[in-house]
Design a protein around this motif. Structure first.
Motif, PDB file in Angstrom:
ATOM      1  N   ARG A   1     -23.055   8.951  55.388  1.00  0.00           N
ATOM      2  CA  ARG A   1     -21.745   8.832  54.749  1.00  0.00           C
ATOM      3  C   ARG A   1     -21.742   9.694  53.497  1.00  0.00           C
ATOM      4  O   ARG A   1     -22.674   9.636  52.688  1.00  0.00           O
ATOM      5  CB  ARG A   1     -21.471   7.368  54.364  1.00  0.00           C
ATOM      6  N   ARG A   2     -20.699  10.480  53.356  1.00  0.00           N
ATOM      7  CA  ARG A   2     -20.491  11.240  52.119  1.00  0.00           C
ATOM      8  C   ARG A   2     -19.504  10.464  51.243  1.00  0.00           C
ATOM      9  O   ARG A   2     -18.510   9.953  51.723  1.00  0.00           O
ATOM     10  CB  ARG A   2     -19.905  12.615  52.414  1.00  0.00           C
ATOM     11  N   ARG A   3     -19.781  10.390  49.986  1.00  0.00           N
ATOM     12  CA  ARG A   3     -18.942   9.701  48.994  1.00  0.00           C
ATOM     13  C   ARG A   3     -18.817   8.217  49.326  1.00  0.00           C
ATOM     14  O   ARG A   3     -19.419   7.735  50.286  1.00  0.00           O
ATOM     15  CB  ARG A   3     -17.569  10.382  48.867  1.00  0.00           C
ATOM     16  N   ASP A   4     -18.076   7.487  48.501  1.00  0.00           N
ATOM     17  CA  ASP A   4     -17.997   6.036  48.636  1.00  0.00           C
ATOM     18  C   ASP A   4     -16.563   5.551  48.689  1.00  0.00           C
ATOM     19  O   ASP A   4     -15.619   6.282  48.380  1.00  0.00           O
ATOM     20  CB  ASP A   4     -18.696   5.351  47.441  1.00  0.00           C
ATOM     21  N   ALA A   5     -16.445   4.273  49.035  1.00  0.00           N
ATOM     22  CA  ALA A   5     -15.179   3.554  49.041  1.00  0.00           C
ATOM     23  C   ALA A   5     -14.128   4.311  49.861  1.00  0.00           C
ATOM     24  O   ALA A   5     -14.435   4.806  50.942  1.00  0.00           O
ATOM     25  CB  ALA A   5     -14.719   3.301  47.610  1.00  0.00           C
ATOM     26  N   MET A   6     -12.896   4.426  49.344  1.00  0.00           N
ATOM     27  CA  MET A   6     -11.827   5.044  50.125  1.00  0.00           C
ATOM     28  C   MET A   6     -11.953   6.555  50.211  1.00  0.00           C
ATOM     29  O   MET A   6     -11.243   7.202  50.975  1.00  0.00           O
ATOM     30  CB  MET A   6     -10.468   4.655  49.552  1.00  0.00           C
ATOM     31  N   MET A   7     -12.884   7.133  49.470  1.00  0.00           N
ATOM     32  CA  MET A   7     -13.146   8.563  49.575  1.00  0.00           C
ATOM     33  C   MET A   7     -14.251   8.856  50.595  1.00  0.00           C
ATOM     34  O   MET A   7     -14.589  10.020  50.835  1.00  0.00           O
ATOM     35  CB  MET A   7     -13.555   9.128  48.211  1.00  0.00           C
ATOM     36  N   SER A   8     -14.783   7.830  51.197  1.00  0.00           N
ATOM     37  CA  SER A   8     -15.935   7.995  52.078  1.00  0.00           C
ATOM     38  C   SER A   8     -15.578   8.756  53.354  1.00  0.00           C
ATOM     39  O   SER A   8     -14.480   8.627  53.897  1.00  0.00           O
ATOM     40  CB  SER A   8     -16.522   6.633  52.438  1.00  0.00           C
ATOM     41  N   VAL A   9     -16.544   9.558  53.810  1.00  0.00           N
ATOM     42  CA  VAL A   9     -16.432  10.301  55.062  1.00  0.00           C
ATOM     43  C   VAL A   9     -17.708  10.054  55.848  1.00  0.00           C
ATOM     44  O   VAL A   9     -18.807  10.327  55.367  1.00  0.00           O
ATOM     45  CB  VAL A   9     -16.245  11.812  54.823  1.00  0.00           C
ATOM     46  N   PHE A  10     -17.577   9.527  57.059  1.00  0.00           N
ATOM     47  CA  PHE A  10     -18.734   9.227  57.899  1.00  0.00           C
ATOM     48  C   PHE A  10     -19.002  10.377  58.862  1.00  0.00           C
ATOM     49  O   PHE A  10     -18.067  10.999  59.380  1.00  0.00           O
ATOM     50  CB  PHE A  10     -18.487   7.941  58.691  1.00  0.00           C
ATOM     51  N   GLU A  11     -20.283  10.619  59.100  1.00  0.00           N
ATOM     52  CA  GLU A  11     -20.675  11.680  60.023  1.00  0.00           C
ATOM     53  C   GLU A  11     -21.812  11.194  60.908  1.00  0.00           C
ATOM     54  O   GLU A  11     -22.666  10.423  60.469  1.00  0.00           O
ATOM     55  CB  GLU A  11     -21.117  12.922  59.249  1.00  0.00           C
ATOM     56  N   LEU A  12     -21.809  11.655  62.154  1.00  0.00           N
ATOM     57  CA  LEU A  12     -22.837  11.272  63.106  1.00  0.00           C
ATOM     58  C   LEU A  12     -23.187  12.477  63.968  1.00  0.00           C
ATOM     59  O   LEU A  12     -22.319  13.267  64.335  1.00  0.00           O
ATOM     60  CB  LEU A  12     -22.365  10.109  63.982  1.00  0.00           C
ATOM     61  N   ALA A  13     -24.465  12.617  64.257  1.00  0.00           N
ATOM     62  CA  ALA A  13     -24.941  13.706  65.107  1.00  0.00           C
ATOM     63  C   ALA A  13     -26.015  13.196  66.045  1.00  0.00           C
ATOM     64  O   ALA A  13     -26.668  12.179  65.771  1.00  0.00           O
ATOM     65  CB  ALA A  13     -25.469  14.865  64.270  1.00  0.00           C
ATOM     66  N   VAL A  14     -26.193  13.905  67.144  1.00  0.00           N
ATOM     67  CA  VAL A  14     -27.217  13.580  68.130  1.00  0.00           C
ATOM     68  C   VAL A  14     -28.170  14.765  68.233  1.00  0.00           C
ATOM     69  O   VAL A  14     -27.745  15.890  68.509  1.00  0.00           O
ATOM     70  CB  VAL A  14     -26.586  13.281  69.502  1.00  0.00           C
TER      71      VAL A  14
END
Length: 270
Positions: free
Chosen positions: A118-131
């Motif tokens: 996750r980049r940043r926190d709270a309502m500014m958060s952006v989640f990322e996932l990779a395989v």
């Protein structure tokens, strides 16, 4: 007689939870069975959560390398040796490949690693996932980013038990629970409990990320037993464990007795 750890055993699934605004959480769940020929052990750790940074991991396929390498990656994240820049997973992938460089050729087998941050926190958060996958036949590594959804849904599924989870998930998605985190997890727990895939078993294990804080290791109450990271936990230990517990319906429960917490939302079976 020596036995190889069989490749492509396990059941692993990752999904995103989306609220009215955007992605609010990401989870990875796995079974806990490790197989050597006809021998099996049902308390093998397959998921990992960083305690100081927003990172979670899970693996399938070959067991030995990722079970040794991922704790090293967690230590490097905690120590600041890995400081993701640009691509969220570039430095993590480089660390994994460095560990692989002198790994014995005869022990190199197909494997896959799911990693989320996750980049940043709270309502500014952006989640990322990779395989990240390794193919022994071609001796190649690949990292594929997975796009985040606009509604709660599965992001990735792998392993020998994937077919059974998909079948269960189809039924859950036809119920009133469709497009929810609980539909994905409940389908996974249901398929694991049915035991149709002989290479998947033991208790579920679950890690996650939310909008605030580091990776989270959850406790699981499953078929009357308690598990943390795939290991069975005695009732007395569960009373003092400082973890959040979930049952098969993805309800928040008391780890000691499996009862729904007072302020927890009740989820009806499908």
């Amino acid at each position: 007689m020596a036995y190889e750890i069989v490749s492509y055993v396990t059941t692993i699934v990752a999904w995103a939870g989306v609220d009215q605004r955007k992605v609010a959480s990401v989870y990875i769940a796995s079974d806990s069975r490790i197989s050597w020929g006809s021998h099996q052990w049902n308390q093998g750790r397959k998921t990992f959560a960083a305690t100081g940074t927003p990172h979670i991991f899970g693996y399938w396929g070959d067991v030995l390398f990722p079970s040794i390498a991922l704790p090293t990656v967690l230590d490097e994240l905690e120590a600041g040796v890995i400081r993701p820049r640009g691509s969220a997973f570039g430095e993590i992938g480089s660390s994994i490949r460095r560990l692989w460089n002198d790994y014995p050729k005869q022990e190199q087998r197909d494997l896959g690693i799911i990693m989320a941050t996750r980049r940043r926190d709270a309502m500014m958060s952006v989640f990322e996932l990779a395989v990240m996958t390794y193919e022994a036949k071609t001796d190649t590594w690949h990292i594929d980013d997975v796009e985040m959804p606009d509604r709660s849904s599965r992001l990735h599924i792998a392993g020998t038990g994937a077919y059974e989870v998909r079948n269960a998930e189809n039924l859950w998605q036809e119920s009133s629970h469709k497009r929810t985190s609980r539909a994905v997890y409940s389908a996974f727990a249901e398929a694991l409990a049915q035991g149709k895939d002989r290479n998947s078993g033991g208790g579920p294990q679950l890690v996650g990320l939310r909008r605030i804080g580091p990776g989270i290791r959850f406790g699981i109450f499953h078929q009357g037993q308690r598990y943390i990271a795939g290991a069975r936990i005695p009732q007395a230990s569960a009373r003092s464990a400082e973890v959040e517990w979930f049952n098969e319906l993805f309800e928040r429960v008391d780890g000691a007795n499996g009862r729904l917490l007072t302020n927890a939302q009740r989820h009806a079976p499908r």
